[in-house]
Design a protein around this motif. Sequence first.
Motif, PDB file in Angstrom:
ATOM      1  N   SER A   1      14.891  71.394  -8.309  1.00  0.00           N
ATOM      2  CA  SER A   1      15.824  72.496  -8.578  1.00  0.00           C
ATOM      3  C   SER A   1      16.889  72.602  -7.490  1.00  0.00           C
ATOM      4  O   SER A   1      18.070  72.842  -7.775  1.00  0.00           O
ATOM      5  N   SER A   2      16.476  72.413  -6.241  1.00  0.00           N
ATOM      6  CA  SER A   2      17.442  72.457  -5.133  1.00  0.00           C
ATOM      7  C   SER A   2      18.451  71.317  -5.242  1.00  0.00           C
ATOM      8  O   SER A   2      19.657  71.517  -5.010  1.00  0.00           O
ATOM      9  N   ALA A   3      17.956  70.140  -5.614  1.00  0.00           N
ATOM     10  CA  ALA A   3      18.848  68.986  -5.769  1.00  0.00           C
ATOM     11  C   ALA A   3      19.849  69.219  -6.893  1.00  0.00           C
ATOM     12  O   ALA A   3      21.038  68.894  -6.767  1.00  0.00           O
ATOM     13  N   ILE A   4      19.382  69.804  -7.999  1.00  0.00           N
ATOM     14  CA  ILE A   4      20.266  70.083  -9.139  1.00  0.00           C
ATOM     15  C   ILE A   4      21.370  71.055  -8.730  1.00  0.00           C
ATOM     16  O   ILE A   4      22.551  70.846  -9.044  1.00  0.00           O
ATOM     17  N   VAL A   5      21.001  72.131  -8.021  1.00  0.00           N
ATOM     18  CA  VAL A   5      21.997  73.111  -7.560  1.00  0.00           C
ATOM     19  C   VAL A   5      23.013  72.445  -6.641  1.00  0.00           C
ATOM     20  O   VAL A   5      24.232  72.664  -6.767  1.00  0.00           O
ATOM     21  N   ASN A   6      22.546  71.615  -5.717  1.00  0.00           N
ATOM     22  CA  ASN A   6      23.456  70.945  -4.785  1.00  0.00           C
ATOM     23  C   ASN A   6      24.391  69.965  -5.495  1.00  0.00           C
ATOM     24  O   ASN A   6      25.579  69.866  -5.155  1.00  0.00           O
ATOM     25  N   VAL A   7      23.873  69.247  -6.497  1.00  0.00           N
ATOM     26  CA  VAL A   7      24.705  68.297  -7.248  1.00  0.00           C
ATOM     27  C   VAL A   7      25.760  69.041  -8.054  1.00  0.00           C
ATOM     28  O   VAL A   7      26.943  68.645  -8.088  1.00  0.00           O
ATOM     29  N   ILE A   8      25.364  70.141  -8.717  1.00  0.00           N
ATOM     30  CA  ILE A   8      26.328  70.944  -9.487  1.00  0.00           C
ATOM     31  C   ILE A   8      27.390  71.514  -8.558  1.00  0.00           C
ATOM     32  O   ILE A   8      28.586  71.518  -8.878  1.00  0.00           O
ATOM     33  N   THR A   9      26.964  71.992  -7.401  1.00  0.00           N
ATOM     34  CA  THR A   9      27.906  72.538  -6.418  1.00  0.00           C
ATOM     35  C   THR A   9      28.922  71.477  -5.995  1.00  0.00           C
ATOM     36  O   THR A   9      30.140  71.744  -5.969  1.00  0.00           O
ATOM     37  N   PHE A  10      28.435  70.302  -5.699  1.00  0.00           N
ATOM     38  CA  PHE A  10      29.320  69.203  -5.314  1.00  0.00           C
ATOM     39  C   PHE A  10      30.325  68.904  -6.426  1.00  0.00           C
ATOM     40  O   PHE A  10      31.529  68.748  -6.166  1.00  0.00           O
TER      41      PHE A  10
END
Length: 266
Positions: free
Chosen positions: A148-157
């Motif tokens: 979930s943290s990785a998904i949020v960071n990828v979307i943010t990027f």
Amino acid sequence: NSSEVFLFLLAAKCFYTIFAALSAFGVVCNSILLFTTIRSKSLRAPCNILIGSCALFDVVHQFLPEMGVAAGSFAVLSIGIDRFISISMPNMYRRMNVPMYLSIQYLAISLFSAYNAFLIFYFYRDHDVICNMPSVFHDNAVSWWAYSSAIVNVITFGIYVWTWRLIKAQSENLEVKQMSRIFRTIVLVTIFDLSGWAITQTLVATQNFIDLPDHQRLCYVCFASIFVNLGIAVKFLVYYFTSTEYKKAINNRFHVQPTSKISQSG
């Protein structure tokens, strides 16, 4: 052997000292940023309010790390979404109901934080410890938290890259040109934020799958904690030295006289 244990414990102590210093610096600097946002009339735009909220979450991170990281990382995404809307749909952005808009943003942040809290309590096992300290995420919670943290960071990027491309495409627009100044500052902050969170989250998640003796694991965890706190600690410095808006607001709030004026008066 005993010499190896001593060296790892010494390294852990050094890493912890750096971690503690960065934590203290981050609390002070983000408290200043939060206080300035609350007290400055020039920082009343939704973007500024979200930045102030992110500073609050970074302070919370020092006392409730998992909740602070969850809220802070999603707040960075919220700031990116705010800048994207302001540039891609400026007319709608100017006419929108600000309290309703911010309520939706904060609801999303709260839901993601609640999800992380759910992972902690639902998968809780009181026998899971790391170096005599309770492990926060247990069993499958480690994987769900990491994903979930990785998904949020990828979307943010992705949101930030897309927004930057929009700014470049509308570089002749005066209003967009003004928005790009604060956005450049936000991008720098986000680079430090995302890098720190990504490195720490990756290292912490990885150590759960590595069989290490307690003294090595302690050293590893202390080392991993440095990066997220470094990203949090430098945020204030980036805003102050790269944003005229924030530098002026902070100087006014704390009665700091610009260097140029001091030299002129001397």
